[in-house]
Design a protein around this motif. Structure first.
Motif, PDB file in Angstrom:
ATOM      1  N   SER A 287       3.041 -10.545   1.352  1.00 35.72           N
ATOM      2  CA  SER A 287       2.417 -11.572   0.385  1.00 35.72           C
ATOM      3  C   SER A 287       1.943 -10.745  -0.949  1.00 35.72           C
ATOM      4  N   GLY A 288       2.111 -11.271  -1.948  1.00 38.30           N
ATOM      5  CA  GLY A 288       1.516 -10.665  -3.184  1.00 38.30           C
ATOM      6  C   GLY A 288       2.594  -9.538  -3.806  1.00 38.30           C
ATOM      7  N   ASP A 289       2.081  -8.809  -4.588  1.00 37.78           N
ATOM      8  CA  ASP A 289       2.974  -7.794  -5.390  1.00 37.78           C
ATOM      9  C   ASP A 289       2.744  -6.443  -4.898  1.00 37.78           C
ATOM     10  N   LEU A 290       3.577  -5.740  -5.013  1.00 39.92           N
ATOM     11  CA  LEU A 290       3.527  -4.304  -4.730  1.00 39.92           C
ATOM     12  C   LEU A 290       2.702  -3.479  -5.835  1.00 39.92           C
ATOM     13  N   GLU A 291       1.678  -2.697  -5.835  1.00 38.11           N
ATOM     14  CA  GLU A 291       0.900  -2.062  -7.006  1.00 38.11           C
ATOM     15  C   GLU A 291       1.025  -0.545  -6.828  1.00 38.11           C
ATOM     16  N   ALA A 292       1.132   0.195  -7.900  1.00 39.41           N
ATOM     17  CA  ALA A 292       1.524   1.643  -7.830  1.00 39.41           C
ATOM     18  C   ALA A 292      -0.101   2.269  -8.034  1.00 39.41           C
ATOM     19  N   ILE A 293      -0.258   3.154  -6.843  1.00 33.68           N
ATOM     20  CA  ILE A 293      -1.828   3.884  -6.853  1.00 33.68           C
ATOM     21  C   ILE A 293      -1.464   5.219  -7.385  1.00 33.68           C
ATOM     22  N   VAL A 294      -0.387   5.823  -7.307  1.00 34.61           N
ATOM     23  CA  VAL A 294       0.227   7.100  -7.920  1.00 34.61           C
ATOM     24  C   VAL A 294       1.379   7.077  -8.655  1.00 34.61           C
ATOM     25  N   SER A 295       1.422   7.112 -10.081  1.00 30.48           N
ATOM     26  CA  SER A 295       2.685   6.697 -10.791  1.00 30.48           C
ATOM     27  C   SER A 295       3.475   8.272 -10.912  1.00 30.48           C
ATOM     28  N   SER A 296       4.735   8.126 -11.499  1.00 30.26           N
ATOM     29  CA  SER A 296       5.490   9.338 -11.728  1.00 30.26           C
ATOM     30  C   SER A 296       4.849  10.311 -12.346  1.00 30.26           C
ATOM     31  N   GLY A 297       5.434  11.341 -12.367  1.00 26.21           N
ATOM     32  CA  GLY A 297       4.805  12.651 -12.946  1.00 26.21           C
ATOM     33  C   GLY A 297       4.721  13.919 -12.300  1.00 26.21           C
ATOM     34  N   ASP A 298       3.758  14.590 -12.388  1.00 27.57           N
ATOM     35  CA  ASP A 298       3.852  15.973 -11.556  1.00 27.57           C
ATOM     36  C   ASP A 298       3.541  15.761 -10.111  1.00 27.57           C
ATOM     37  N   TYR A 299       2.821  14.515  -9.864  1.00 32.01           N
ATOM     38  CA  TYR A 299       2.407  14.368  -8.291  1.00 32.01           C
ATOM     39  C   TYR A 299       3.603  13.620  -7.633  1.00 32.01           C
ATOM     40  N   VAL A 300       4.317  13.109  -8.326  1.00 38.46           N
ATOM     41  CA  VAL A 300       5.495  12.228  -7.506  1.00 38.46           C
ATOM     42  C   VAL A 300       6.752  12.474  -7.898  1.00 38.46           C
ATOM     43  N   LYS A 301       7.469  13.139  -7.282  1.00 38.38           N
ATOM     44  CA  LYS A 301       9.001  13.764  -7.704  1.00 38.38           C
ATOM     45  C   LYS A 301       9.824  13.431  -6.720  1.00 38.38           C
ATOM     46  N   SER A 302      10.762  12.497  -6.928  1.00 37.27           N
ATOM     47  CA  SER A 302      11.696  12.017  -5.588  1.00 37.27           C
ATOM     48  C   SER A 302      11.083  12.135  -4.336  1.00 37.27           C
ATOM     49  N   PRO A 303       9.864  11.211  -4.149  1.00 38.25           N
ATOM     50  CA  PRO A 303       9.200  11.117  -2.818  1.00 38.25           C
ATOM     51  C   PRO A 303      10.061  10.813  -1.675  1.00 38.25           C
ATOM     52  N   TYR A 304       9.739  11.302  -0.383  1.00 32.50           N
ATOM     53  CA  TYR A 304      10.466  10.814   0.558  1.00 32.50           C
ATOM     54  C   TYR A 304       9.490  10.324   1.833  1.00 32.50           C
ATOM     55  N   ASP A 305       9.533  10.726   2.929  1.00 31.73           N
ATOM     56  CA  ASP A 305       8.838  10.411   3.918  1.00 31.73           C
ATOM     57  C   ASP A 305       7.093  10.212   3.573  1.00 31.73           C
ATOM     58  N   MET A 306       6.610   9.399   4.282  1.00 29.87           N
ATOM     59  CA  MET A 306       5.134   9.099   4.124  1.00 29.87           C
ATOM     60  C   MET A 306       4.471   9.153   5.581  1.00 29.87           C
ATOM     61  N   GLU A 307       3.155   9.622   5.508  1.00 28.55           N
ATOM     62  CA  GLU A 307       2.286   9.196   6.642  1.00 28.55           C
ATOM     63  C   GLU A 307       0.820   8.844   6.198  1.00 28.55           C
ATOM     64  N   ILE A 308       0.047   8.601   7.104  1.00 26.07           N
ATOM     65  CA  ILE A 308      -1.469   8.150   6.728  1.00 26.07           C
ATOM     66  C   ILE A 308      -2.279   8.646   7.775  1.00 26.07           C
ATOM     67  N   ASP A 309      -3.706   8.980   7.119  1.00 27.44           N
ATOM     68  CA  ASP A 309      -4.827   9.517   8.064  1.00 27.44           C
ATOM     69  C   ASP A 309      -6.046   8.527   7.638  1.00 27.44           C
ATOM     70  N   LEU A 310      -6.130   7.609   8.545  1.00 28.85           N
ATOM     71  CA  LEU A 310      -7.059   6.371   8.427  1.00 28.85           C
ATOM     72  C   LEU A 310      -8.418   6.922   8.578  1.00 28.85           C
ATOM     73  N   GLU A 311      -8.777   8.054   9.239  1.00 25.63           N
ATOM     74  CA  GLU A 311      -9.845   8.320   9.856  1.00 25.63           C
ATOM     75  C   GLU A 311     -10.794   9.131   8.565  1.00 25.63           C
ATOM     76  N   ASN A 312      -9.854   9.654   7.503  1.00 30.34           N
ATOM     77  CA  ASN A 312     -10.466  10.077   6.278  1.00 30.34           C
ATOM     78  C   ASN A 312     -10.130   9.469   5.013  1.00 30.34           C
ATOM     79  N   GLY A 313      -9.108   8.576   5.150  1.00 24.98           N
ATOM     80  CA  GLY A 313      -8.587   7.665   3.924  1.00 24.98           C
ATOM     81  C   GLY A 313      -7.809   8.292   2.985  1.00 24.98           C
ATOM     82  N   TYR A 314      -6.662   8.863   3.795  1.00 24.16           N
ATOM     83  CA  TYR A 314      -5.616   9.681   2.789  1.00 24.16           C
ATOM     84  C   TYR A 314      -4.212   9.259   3.219  1.00 24.16           C
TER      85      TYR A 314
END
Length: 526
Positions: free
Chosen positions: A449-476
């Motif tokens: 439901s709802g829309d997708l929102e960007a939390i990190v936009s393109s630039g030095d930090y996002v360059k052709s991103p691939y796989d993702m993972e999550i660390d819920l214990e520390n919030g990353y």
């Protein structure tokens, strides 16, 4: 006269004998008188002056590309109207040795001096100057200096990182011996692991504090004239151990209080099972790292022990893998060898039984690339890179797969997802730059439901991103950047807080990364 259409010059001497009659001589004298009179009337000056001479070559020994000053008389004051040639060897094709000369680039000059650049093919020998229709060969030799000059620094890659991170210095005149090269970060000597004439591979010294430092290079005491700036990043807190495959093997990245360390725990040169590694998953409690390649394999997370085969090589083209450690099941996504059918299958983590098909569809319906599990809800999620969609299904395949988000929501090429089941969110790495869109890290509701929102936009930090993972214990959330250059991808592991406020580079300086996983332990029931 200066010749502009030849890079080399062959000098031969020819004799000419003739007779000048009194009439011809009178005509010549009259012409010279008229020309001189015209020059005087115009208030001008005959170019050059006096006899063409070469009195000095300074320095008389120089390297290719360095500048040399030729002193003498009779040069054309317009330096571009002179020509200087360096001896460049002998031409033996005619049966008799003929000297070859190469034209030098003129930098500046006057009627008594010419500054030139030693041409690429110059050899030890005489120099020829051509000015005002005359030419003269020097009586003194010029010697080409074949020794290596001082190191020259051009760039660093990357320009920031943690202590222990790999750094490649690009430049010139490094030689090829590690023993004579010294690299310093500030006043701290770094370890050099490889040297070529134009590159030095080193690492940020352990224990260095955050901030900008100057990198200097010297070779046998000869120091580069300039330094390069490098920023030592603040060591992040709460960093998980990260595993990823490349063409070189299975890598393990660790960050602690001293810096970042990357270890190739299963190099392909010793472990053929790792040569085609692609997807990867870690069971921290069981102590195994799993990966897909031409089959599915597992081995100890510390790099010791035997590599075990979970699923032998088959007719699949494997992509990512995911683990259900509670039920000791491994899920994998794959394609048939002709890419006509996409699969999500499961198999016991120890390979003790045959694999079971959970979802099987033709690729004109959807594809699969990375899969994530949400065991508490008996759900499985994956990216469909064929139709730019995020999909969801049941963990046993008992329900039809549904679309959560697609290109209408701004997806261009969703390569990875991470599931936050606690907050009912899904994070997506959107590799839109490959399809004329934007690369960014997105977040949306897990029910679609709802829309997708960007939390990190393109630039030095996002360059052709691939796989993702999550660390819920520390919030990353974590993602792998893979920027392709000349057939290889410069890769780095990034992380961001769940709200995108803080973004950090964790590991960089390696090639051809794609999928990765975090070593996150589990709290087992008492």
């Amino acid at each position: 006269m200066k010749s502009n259409n030849k890079s080399t010059y062959t000098r031969t001497m020819k004799n000419y004998t003739g007779k000048v009659t009194a009439t011809m001589l009178a005509v010549l004298i009259t012409m010279v008188t008229l020309i001189s009179s015209c020059k005087e009337d115009e208030g001008g000056e005959v170019p050059g002056g006096g006899e063409l001479t070469i009195t000095a070559i300074d320095p008389a020994k120089a390297r290719i590309g360095e500048q040399v000053t030729i002193t003498g008389t009779g040069f054309n004051p317009d330096y571009s109207q002179n020509e200087v040639k360096f001896y460049a060897g002998d031409d033996l094709t005619g049966g008799e040795a003929t000297k070859i000369y190469e034209t030098a680039t003129l930098i500046k000059g006057t009627a008594t001096s010419l500054v030139v650049e030693v041409p690429a093919k110059a050899q030890d020998g005489h120099i020829i100057v051509m000015a005002n229709g005359e030419e003269l060969e020097s009586s003194m030799d010029f010697v080409v200096d074949t020794s290596i000059g001082n190191p020259v620094l051009t760039s660093l890659s990357p320009t920031n990182g943690f202590p222990g991170s790999a750094v490649v210095i690009t430049g010139q005149n490094f030689g090829e011996s590690i023993d004579v090269i010294e690299v310093k970060f500030g006043e701290t000597i770094a370890t050099v692991s490889a040297v070529t004439a134009t590159t030095i591979t080193t690492a940020v010294p352990e224990g260095m504090t955050e901030g900008e430092v100057q990198v200097s290079v010297s070779r046998e005491g000869a120091t580069a004239d300039m330094t390069l700036s490098y920023t030592i990043n603040k060591i992040p807190v709460d960093v998980k151990t990260v595993y990823w495959p490349t063409i070189d093997g299975i890598h393990k990245g660790v960050i602690n209080e001293t810096g970042a360390t990357i270890t190739n725990i299963y190099p392909t040169v010793d472990h053929p099972e790792a040569r085609s590694a692609f997807g990867i998953a870690v069971d921290a409690v069981g102590g195994y790292v799993y990966w897909s390649g031409d089959g599915i394999y597992r081995a100890s997370v510390d790099g010791n022990g035997t590599i075990e085969t979970v699923l032998a090589p088959d007719n699949y083209i494997f992509y990512d893998v995911a683990l259900d450690t509670e039920n000791q099941m491994l899920y994998f996504c794959a394609f048939s060898s002709d890419y006509g059918t996409a699969y999500i299958n499961k198999i016991p983590m120890d390979g003790s039984a045959e694999e079971e098909v959970i979802y099987e569809v033709t690729t004109d319906q959807f594809g699969v690339e990375s899969i994530k599990l949400s065991i508490s809800e008996d759900k499985i999620y994956w990216t469909d890179t064929f139709y730019f969609r995020i999909m969801a299904g049941s963990i046993d395949g008992s329900t039809d797969a549904v679309v959560l988000f697609d290109d209408a929501d701004g997806l261009y090429y969703p390569t990875g997802i991470a599931i936050d089941s606690d907050n009912e969110k899904v994070y997506v790495s959107n590799n839109g730059v490959s399809f004329g869109g934007t690369s960014e890290i997105l977040v949306g509701n897990l029910d679609g439901s709802g829309d997708l929102e960007a939390i990190v936009s393109s630039g030095d930090y996002v360059k052709s991103p691939y796989d993702m993972e999550i660390d819920l214990e520390n919030g990353y959330v974590f993602w792998m950047n893979t920027q392709v250059t000349e057939g290889e991808s410069d890769s780095e592991v990034m992380r961001s807080t769940l709200d995108g406020e803080t973004v950090e580079v964790l590991f960089d300086g390696f090639l051809n990364g794609s999928f990765f996983d975090l070593e996150i332990g589990e709290v087992l029931p008492e």
